[in-house]
Structures are given as C-alpha cells and as structure tokens.
Motif scaffolding. Sequence first.
Motif, PDB file in Angstrom:
ATOM      1  N   CYS A  98       0.825  -1.201   0.000  1.00 47.87           N
ATOM      2  CA  CYS A  98       0.000   0.000   0.000  1.00 47.87           C
ATOM      3  C   CYS A  98       0.866   1.261   0.000  1.00 47.87           C
ATOM      4  N   GLU A  99       0.213   2.416  -0.100  1.00 45.80           N
ATOM      5  CA  GLU A  99       0.907   3.691  -0.040  1.00 45.80           C
ATOM      6  C   GLU A  99       1.568   3.863   1.326  1.00 45.80           C
TER       7      GLU A  99
ATOM      8  N   LEU B 105      10.926   2.297  -3.262  1.00 42.14           N
ATOM      9  CA  LEU B 105      10.387   3.628  -2.993  1.00 42.14           C
ATOM     10  C   LEU B 105       9.436   4.074  -4.092  1.00 42.14           C
ATOM     11  N   ASN B 106       8.351   3.317  -4.241  1.00 42.67           N
ATOM     12  CA  ASN B 106       7.260   3.728  -5.094  1.00 42.67           C
ATOM     13  C   ASN B 106       6.029   3.845  -4.217  1.00 42.67           C
ATOM     14  N   LYS B 107       5.085   4.686  -4.638  1.00 44.12           N
ATOM     15  CA  LYS B 107       3.898   4.943  -3.816  1.00 44.12           C
ATOM     16  C   LYS B 107       4.305   5.404  -2.415  1.00 44.12           C
ATOM     17  N   VAL B 108       5.374   6.201  -2.358  1.00 40.45           N
ATOM     18  CA  VAL B 108       5.820   6.770  -1.087  1.00 40.45           C
ATOM     19  C   VAL B 108       5.684   8.292  -1.189  1.00 40.45           C
ATOM     20  N   TYR B 109       5.054   8.893  -0.175  1.00 37.18           N
ATOM     21  CA  TYR B 109       4.790  10.338  -0.176  1.00 37.18           C
ATOM     22  C   TYR B 109       5.280  10.921   1.127  1.00 37.18           C
ATOM     23  N   TYR B 110       5.840  12.112   1.102  1.00 35.36           N
ATOM     24  CA  TYR B 110       6.157  12.770   2.362  1.00 35.36           C
ATOM     25  C   TYR B 110       6.003  14.283   2.285  1.00 35.36           C
ATOM     26  N   THR B 111       5.759  14.870   3.460  1.00 29.94           N
ATOM     27  CA  THR B 111       5.595  16.317   3.542  1.00 29.94           C
ATOM     28  C   THR B 111       6.966  16.955   3.698  1.00 29.94           C
ATOM     29  N   THR B 112       7.134  18.125   3.099  1.00 29.25           N
ATOM     30  CA  THR B 112       8.410  18.807   3.197  1.00 29.25           C
ATOM     31  C   THR B 112       8.206  20.308   3.016  1.00 29.25           C
TER      32      THR B 112
ATOM     33  N   ASP C 294      10.498   5.429  -7.784  1.00 28.46           N
ATOM     34  CA  ASP C 294      11.794   4.743  -7.781  1.00 28.46           C
ATOM     35  C   ASP C 294      12.843   5.549  -7.016  1.00 28.46           C
ATOM     36  N   GLY C 295      12.433   6.124  -5.899  1.00 29.36           N
ATOM     37  CA  GLY C 295      13.354   6.852  -5.044  1.00 29.36           C
ATOM     38  C   GLY C 295      13.620   8.285  -5.470  1.00 29.36           C
ATOM     39  N   VAL C 296      13.048   8.698  -6.622  1.00 28.00           N
ATOM     40  CA  VAL C 296      13.300  10.053  -7.113  1.00 28.00           C
ATOM     41  C   VAL C 296      12.033  10.884  -6.918  1.00 28.00           C
TER      42      VAL C 296
END
Lengths: 390, 292
Positions: A257-258, A279-286, A376-378
């Motif tokens: 999952c995400e 590192l797909n379907k990975v989201y973060y706040t910045t 893919d980590g990017v």
Amino acid sequence: MKTMKKVFMTALAVMMAASMTACGDSSSDSSSASDGTIKIGLHYELTGSVADYGNAELKGSELAIKQANEAGGNYTTVVYDNKSDTTESVTLAAQLASDGVAGVVGPATSGTSAATYQIMNDSKVTVISPSATAINQTLNPTSGKVYDYVFRICFEDSYQGAAMAQYAVDTLNKGKVVIYADTSSDYAKGLTDAFSAQFKKLGGTVVATDYYNSGDTDFNSVLTKFKELDFDVLYIPGYYNEAGLIIKQAREMGIDCEIIGPDGFDSETLIDLAGASNLNKVYYTTAYTTVGASDALQAFIDAYKAEYNEEPGMFAALAYDSTNLLIEAIEKAGSTDPEAVKTAVENIEFDGVTGSFSFDETHTPIKSVLVVTLVDGVQGDAVAVSPDVD
Amino acid sequence: MTQFLQQMINGLSLGSIYALVALGYTMVYGIIKLINFAHGDIYMLGAYIGFIVTTKLGLGFVPALVISMAGCALIGVTIERIAYKPLRHATRITALITAIGVSYFLEAGTQRVMGAGVQTFPNVFENKTIILGGLRISTQQIVIFAVTIVLMLLLQFLVTKTKVGRAMRAVSVDADAARLMGVNVDATISMTFAIGSALAGAAGVLVGLYYNSINPLMGMLPGIKAFIAAVFGGIGIIPGAMLGGFFIGIVETMVAGYGSSLWKDAVVYLILILILIIKPAGLLGKNTKEKV
C-alpha cells in the motif's frame, strides 16, 4: 611515586587556572570586535544519530556566510557539534552565550533545539532554528509565553501532520491508516497526534498504532502483525534511519500500500537503506523541493552544487535561509545589539529559497506544506497542501 | 496460525544473531570467568569489515564472511593480549572495567575512522522471497539460519572432538591443573578469544546483510541481549548460549508481534532478572557447590 603525584597535581592546578582565565577572556569578548567582525554561532548535529541533518545545515549556513562575505560583509562563524545529544546541546548553548555571538543558527532537531532555548533567551542571543518543528517549540514550557529571542523558519509538526492527513484523505482517497511511530522523539509524537486528529476529523479510521525505538533495525515482527490488518495506507512519523529500513522490510513482506511520512524522510540515506525499487507509492511532507524551482532557489542550488559538488536537500536550504535571515536582520538593525537584532527579526519580511514569509506571534513562519511523491526513489511530483485546521 | 509461524521465522532469524554473539560471551566466560563487554563491539567490527570487503574490494558474500571472521579473530586475540592478559591475576572487577573501556575504545575509534552515521551494507546477493503456504521466507533468512547452524555444529565438533577443544575444556575446569598436565594455557585462551570473536564477526556480516544498515553503536544493544541469552542458557555452557539466543530472539519477536513493540526490550530484561532470581546458573546450568 609521591613526586609523580605532586607533579601531576601541580600540572592539574595550572591547567585549571589556565582554563578559568580562558573562560574569562571569552566572556568579555564582544560580538563585534574592534575590527568589525561579526560572529555567528552555528550549532549543529555533526555526529551522532541525525548527523545527516546537521552536516547538511552546516553546509547551507556556511554557503550563506561565504556569500555574505563576498558581498562585502565581515562575518566569522563559531561552529559546535552537539553530537545529536540534548545534554551536550545545553553545554554548548552556555558556551555560545559566553562566546559573544551576534546570533545562533541551529540545532537541527526539536529535542536538541529545545534544550538550548532557555539559556539562549536568558543570555539574550537570538536563535534561528532551521528545522525545529515540534509543537509549541518556541514557547517557554512553564509560562507558555513565547521566548523573545527564539525563532524558527519551518512549520510546526501539527501543521505538517495535519497536511499529510488532508492529502491522504483528499488526494489519495484513503480511509484506513496504520501508524508506526518513533517513540523516542517529540517530533514523531507531535506528528502522530496531529495526523490522527485530522485523519479522524476527515472521516478516516486509525486501524492500529504501534511504536519503535530510535536505533531499532528489526521491524519484521510488527510489520507481520500489521500485514494481517485491513488498512490502505501506512504512516511512519520518524526519521530516515528507521523509516528506510521499515519501508524495505514492509515491501519485502508484501505490504504494497501507499506509505506516507514527514520531512524526516528527506535524506539520501533513506534511498540507500530502502532501495530505490522499494520507494514507489511513497509520499512525504516537506518544506522544500527542487521540483518546479523558483529563480532564487535555482540560484541557490547552482551555488551549492558549485561549492560542495552535491545536490542540496531541505535541511541545507532551511539553514541557508535561516542564516541569511539572521544576516539580513543584523544588517537592518545596523548593530549587533541583542535587542535590536531581535526586533529586526521579529519585523522581517523575508524572501528566501524555501518561500517568502513573516513570523506570527509564536515566532513561527506562515508557510504552506509541500507533499512530494517518490517514484523509484526520485522526487516525481510536488503539490502544496494547506490543511484546514481550527 | 500463519502469522504465528511467520513470527517464528522472524524470531529465529533474529535469534540466530543473538546466539552467535552469545557463544563468544559464554566461551570467554567459561574459560577465564570474564564477561567480555567488548564482545558486542567485535560484532560491530565484523559488520564493518564485511562492509569494507564488499564495497571497497567488491568481493561477494562468502569471502566477506570468511575475511570478517578471520579479521575479528585477529582483533579478539590482540585485545586479549593487550588488555586482558596483563590482568589475568587481578580481581575480576578490574578485568570487567577494562572490558568496558575496550568497548568504548572500539566504538569511539570506529566513529572516528568510519564516521558516526549509518552506512548501508550493499546487497551482495539477490534477495528472493519464497512463499510457502502463506509464509514468506527470504533467502537472506535462510542463509542466516543455515550459516548459524553450520557454525554451531563446527564449534560443537571443535570443542568436543579435537585436541584444542579438550584443552579448552581442561583450562575451563582448572587452569593450573591443565598447565601442570602440559596444556599451553595462554595459547588456549587466545584460541577461545579467536573463535568467539570469529563467530561475532560472522554475526556482524549476517546482520549487515539482513538489515543493510550498520553503525558504530550497533553492537551495544545486541551485545547486551546476547549476554542475557548467555546467562539465560547458563553462562559458560555452549549449548545454553544457542538455546538462549534463539529463545531471546523469539520472545522479542512475539512480544512485538502480539503485544506492543515498546515492551519487547523490557520483557527481555525482565527475563534476565527472573533467571537470576530463580535459577542463577541458567537453564542448562548445574548448581555447583562452592569449593572451599
């Protein structure tokens, strides 16, 4: 044997006397020496568990100082390493106060920063925290009043956590979250509370919450437990060292999952630990991304690359802004008088690489949160989110 | 049920590491009654040697394992010669404090040389996941378990069937009597340190491979857990260390899996306290009468 002891004791006494005089000297030092040099304190985590942040911020700050000096300024730095340790931070804060600096930038994390505030405030030294995001960080915990000399240029955790919850519900269409939080940091605690509150408010359910300790490497047992649960998104409030391993172990276990997280994900080490393919379907706040960079930001990126031969991250950018803000305030104040510098910071309208902002009454900037998507980590995409919190 | 078995697999992988480290504690304690607190750091050095061999020299898993074991054996013997041998007839507390000193020396030294931050261990072989009736077993887990079992069998063979092993057992029962019988006590003690450290080195490489994250302080907590494992099984008893290692690994996993992960370390320490109260000699230990 007896003479040896005598010699040793004498040597010790001499050393102690010498160090006492040394202390006396430095405290009488003024921030603007006779030659007009202005001292700026850089207090960072250069070793220890969050050394990545501290080193990136040191680079950002030093770049700002270098540019200011090239533009005709006369600044020197006093650099200290708090080893990512709160006790060490307290000691260094006292040291900085007696070093006679015009202002201090740092430390990088909330815990170490909070440890320095009382001392800095009492000694009337303006502190700009680049990335101390904890809730009510700039307020005196006993009186609840804002520390006069303490400022930060990042949004606070509650805001960031709420923004992630808003994004998860509105954009990702998620309704069932599992939270796996770092138990050893105020940062993660603040994020967890704010995220859960906002997620529930928007109609979602928190299926489970479990915790890990900073420094843990084995998350398989907890992830195995999670795998049996019915959820559609995993929130990991914490730092890159553990988050990287959690993502790797979760993906290898087949948790597809995400995965969402805070700005603690923002480090190259996260990619090394998790592996780009995980590192797909990975989201973060910045607060910072190079996706869709402004002209000012592009100029910073180019200068940073020319100086250090690497891409700047969020922490470098925040430290660059913090240092520039302090320099701008000192120049506006026209002196290094503590009161004048503080007032100049309070009234500043700052235009930086992480956005334009002024300070609210808690000395926290008013800024929007960016949510970055990893492919893919990017960094693939970035959108601004403003959570509607009351 | 599937979840329980899955947790057993997780626990056995973790337990393998503890067992390998615990063996070193137990062997050293068995022979010179020293709790070698620097042992966890030997394990850390093993991981770093493996890291250097794989990243800088570009070698594969097996050479990394062998070189790391050899390197740790050498370091273990050197530490014994420099730090512990001169204290052989000193009080036990002196040796214990020296061991703590050595531990800090190794940690700080590694931080100085390799940097304090986390290093990522490279993927030296393709990690595949085998799905067996709902259970997911990774090739890494199989390798860890297999290497541990093979090393333990080798150790058991060495201790019970070879001349070196007999010398070790003799020294552990009575060093002076062994010396009178023509056993080279110093060489035997060095050998014990070499073997114990080599096992810790192997554990270090396996951990680097499994979690791909290593840092200079990684030996502290596993070192203490392995020590508890050794005490649990009966310190000085080799099969006890294996049993203890697997037991602690499984307990930790189960507590995190069915309770809360915040409790897992507390439960492990609670076990230590209970063992010390109820059966101080350990699970496999015999209560020996004090010889006067």
